[in-house]
Design a protein around this motif. Sequence first.
Motif, PDB file in Angstrom:
ATOM      1  N   GLU A   1       0.825  -1.205   0.000  1.00  0.00           N
ATOM      2  CA  GLU A   1       0.000   0.000   0.000  1.00  0.00           C
ATOM      3  C   GLU A   1       0.862   1.258   0.000  1.00  0.00           C
ATOM      4  O   GLU A   1       1.985   1.263   0.491  1.00  0.00           O
ATOM      5  CB  GLU A   1      -0.922   0.011   1.227  1.00  0.00           C
ATOM      6  CG  GLU A   1      -1.761  -1.241   1.399  1.00  0.00           C
ATOM      7  CD  GLU A   1      -2.736  -1.496   0.264  1.00  0.00           C
ATOM      8  OE1 GLU A   1      -2.865  -0.628  -0.623  1.00  0.00           O
ATOM      9  OE2 GLU A   1      -3.371  -2.561   0.252  1.00  0.00           O
ATOM     10  N   GLY A   2       0.303   2.350  -0.541  1.00  0.00           N
ATOM     11  CA  GLY A   2       0.951   3.650  -0.512  1.00  0.00           C
ATOM     12  C   GLY A   2       0.251   4.588   0.450  1.00  0.00           C
ATOM     13  O   GLY A   2      -0.743   4.225   1.090  1.00  0.00           O
ATOM     14  N   LYS A   3       0.765   5.797   0.559  1.00  0.00           N
ATOM     15  CA  LYS A   3       0.110   6.789   1.404  1.00  0.00           C
ATOM     16  C   LYS A   3      -1.311   7.062   0.918  1.00  0.00           C
ATOM     17  O   LYS A   3      -2.229   7.257   1.715  1.00  0.00           O
ATOM     18  CB  LYS A   3       0.917   8.091   1.398  1.00  0.00           C
ATOM     19  CG  LYS A   3       2.253   8.010   2.095  1.00  0.00           C
ATOM     20  CD  LYS A   3       2.974   9.358   2.013  1.00  0.00           C
ATOM     21  CE  LYS A   3       4.355   9.276   2.649  1.00  0.00           C
ATOM     22  NZ  LYS A   3       5.097  10.569   2.528  1.00  0.00           N
ATOM     23  N   ASP A   4      -1.474   7.123  -0.386  1.00  0.00           N
ATOM     24  CA  ASP A   4      -2.793   7.301  -0.993  1.00  0.00           C
ATOM     25  C   ASP A   4      -3.068   6.084  -1.847  1.00  0.00           C
ATOM     26  O   ASP A   4      -2.610   5.986  -2.985  1.00  0.00           O
ATOM     27  CB  ASP A   4      -2.827   8.576  -1.835  1.00  0.00           C
ATOM     28  CG  ASP A   4      -4.228   8.889  -2.368  1.00  0.00           C
ATOM     29  OD1 ASP A   4      -5.101   7.998  -2.301  1.00  0.00           O
ATOM     30  OD2 ASP A   4      -4.431  10.018  -2.860  1.00  0.00           O
ATOM     31  N   ASP A   5      -3.811   5.154  -1.289  1.00  0.00           N
ATOM     32  CA  ASP A   5      -3.999   3.879  -1.979  1.00  0.00           C
ATOM     33  C   ASP A   5      -4.968   3.975  -3.144  1.00  0.00           C
ATOM     34  O   ASP A   5      -5.174   2.998  -3.861  1.00  0.00           O
ATOM     35  CB  ASP A   5      -4.480   2.814  -0.987  1.00  0.00           C
ATOM     36  CG  ASP A   5      -3.955   1.433  -1.350  1.00  0.00           C
ATOM     37  OD1 ASP A   5      -2.773   1.345  -1.748  1.00  0.00           O
ATOM     38  OD2 ASP A   5      -4.719   0.462  -1.260  1.00  0.00           O
ATOM     39  N   ASP A   6      -5.552   5.152  -3.341  1.00  0.00           N
ATOM     40  CA  ASP A   6      -6.408   5.348  -4.506  1.00  0.00           C
ATOM     41  C   ASP A   6      -5.608   5.730  -5.745  1.00  0.00           C
ATOM     42  O   ASP A   6      -6.143   5.734  -6.858  1.00  0.00           O
ATOM     43  CB  ASP A   6      -7.444   6.449  -4.224  1.00  0.00           C
ATOM     44  CG  ASP A   6      -8.478   6.010  -3.195  1.00  0.00           C
ATOM     45  OD1 ASP A   6      -8.761   4.800  -3.129  1.00  0.00           O
ATOM     46  OD2 ASP A   6      -8.983   6.872  -2.463  1.00  0.00           O
ATOM     47  N   LEU A   7      -4.344   6.049  -5.566  1.00  0.00           N
ATOM     48  CA  LEU A   7      -3.503   6.378  -6.720  1.00  0.00           C
ATOM     49  C   LEU A   7      -3.159   5.114  -7.489  1.00  0.00           C
ATOM     50  O   LEU A   7      -3.096   4.015  -6.941  1.00  0.00           O
ATOM     51  CB  LEU A   7      -2.215   7.059  -6.253  1.00  0.00           C
ATOM     52  CG  LEU A   7      -2.346   8.429  -5.594  1.00  0.00           C
ATOM     53  CD1 LEU A   7      -0.974   8.964  -5.225  1.00  0.00           C
ATOM     54  CD2 LEU A   7      -3.081   9.404  -6.492  1.00  0.00           C
TER      55      LEU A   7
END
Length: 421
Positions: free
Chosen positions: A68-74
């Motif tokens: 996962e990233g900081k903004d998982d919608d990216l």
Amino acid sequence: MTREISSERFRDRFDRFNEIGATDRGGVNRPSLSDANRRARDKLVEWFEEAGLTVTVDEVGNIFGRREGKDDDLTPVLVGSHVDSQYNGGRYDGVIGVLGALEGIETLNDIGVETERPIEAVSWSNEEGVRFQPDMLGSGVFAGTFETEFAYDLEDKEGKTFGEELKRIGYRGDAPCEPRDLHSYFELHVEQGPTLEDAGLSVGVVEGVYGFIWFDAAFTGSADHAGPTPMHLRHDALMATSDVVEAVRRIAGTEGEDLVGTVGSLDVSPNSINVIPERVDFTVDFRSYDDETVDRAADSVRTEIDHAAAREGVEGEYEQIMRIDSQSFDGDCVETVAAAADALDAEHTRLVSGAGHDASYLNGVCPTAMVFVPSVSGVSHTEDEFTEWEDAVTGANVLFNAVLEKASEPADWDGAGATNA
């Protein structure tokens, strides 16, 4: 600031992984959907899960591990290669790309870096295509080039289908295999040629991939006794084939500067010392970075097959079974790889790949680039395949830093070739 992977952990995993399907001569035998390939998949899933990745297997057996990233919608940065092998093939082909992707993620875990975007490691299904043709099947279905049912219906020489064998080994997943939004894709691979070693360089920044065309072809003549049958009464399928083999070499030498041509498979029947060959099935492979050159070569070999059939009084036939246009990779991704190599002081050059890779299909889905490391003596697809470990680590470090750079790009980034998401 550049980061570096753990060479020791990377090597340990590489050695342990290649115990699966190991051959007596130092290679591996893990053809797609074999029992050894299943064990390799199992080990990879185990390591993905140990690294904290969310594992997904799609309907043609592609394996994804998501961090996962900081903004998982990216949109995620995708990185990987394949773990199936040629029959009695090499230990490096594909494997360093998948394990290099995993090692990069492990390094991020070690140093506690959370990227803006998700990163997904991937192992593509049936890249080699030695058991089920065509090659690069998993990435081809993912990119929308092939239908899932087409893949399922493919048969090996024993009549076993891809779909049933995928189910047998437990890797016919539920996730759909179809194009989806990705930020970018990167792949580390051995060069499979002599350019880097000849130049004494550690890294190739790959700008594109040759286009190629494949034919299945055959001549059918008449079997007869090798002794009593006069030469002028023979209809020898192998003689016609030999004319085409020579023509393929001549065409490759005259139609284009970078054109290469190969007759790689011959099946002679009845294959007896004292019987005139009645039928020969064979293959033709032409490759070039210039698509018009490939098409001219294909037209020429069709003409040569017709002429050879007429000269020998046999029936000739041919079928195009694969045509992939040349690929130019995304300029921004290529520059990202080059910048990573510069930052690491890795001696490198820019080149074009003569071999097809999963990146060829991903290039149609998202911005894509590749990293090459040297193949000693240019050898690949055999048990003698070898890459110096220092070069493998250098390539993995270039890959890691390129992926980290892209995974750090925020939602509003508007660089060339990339989406804002």
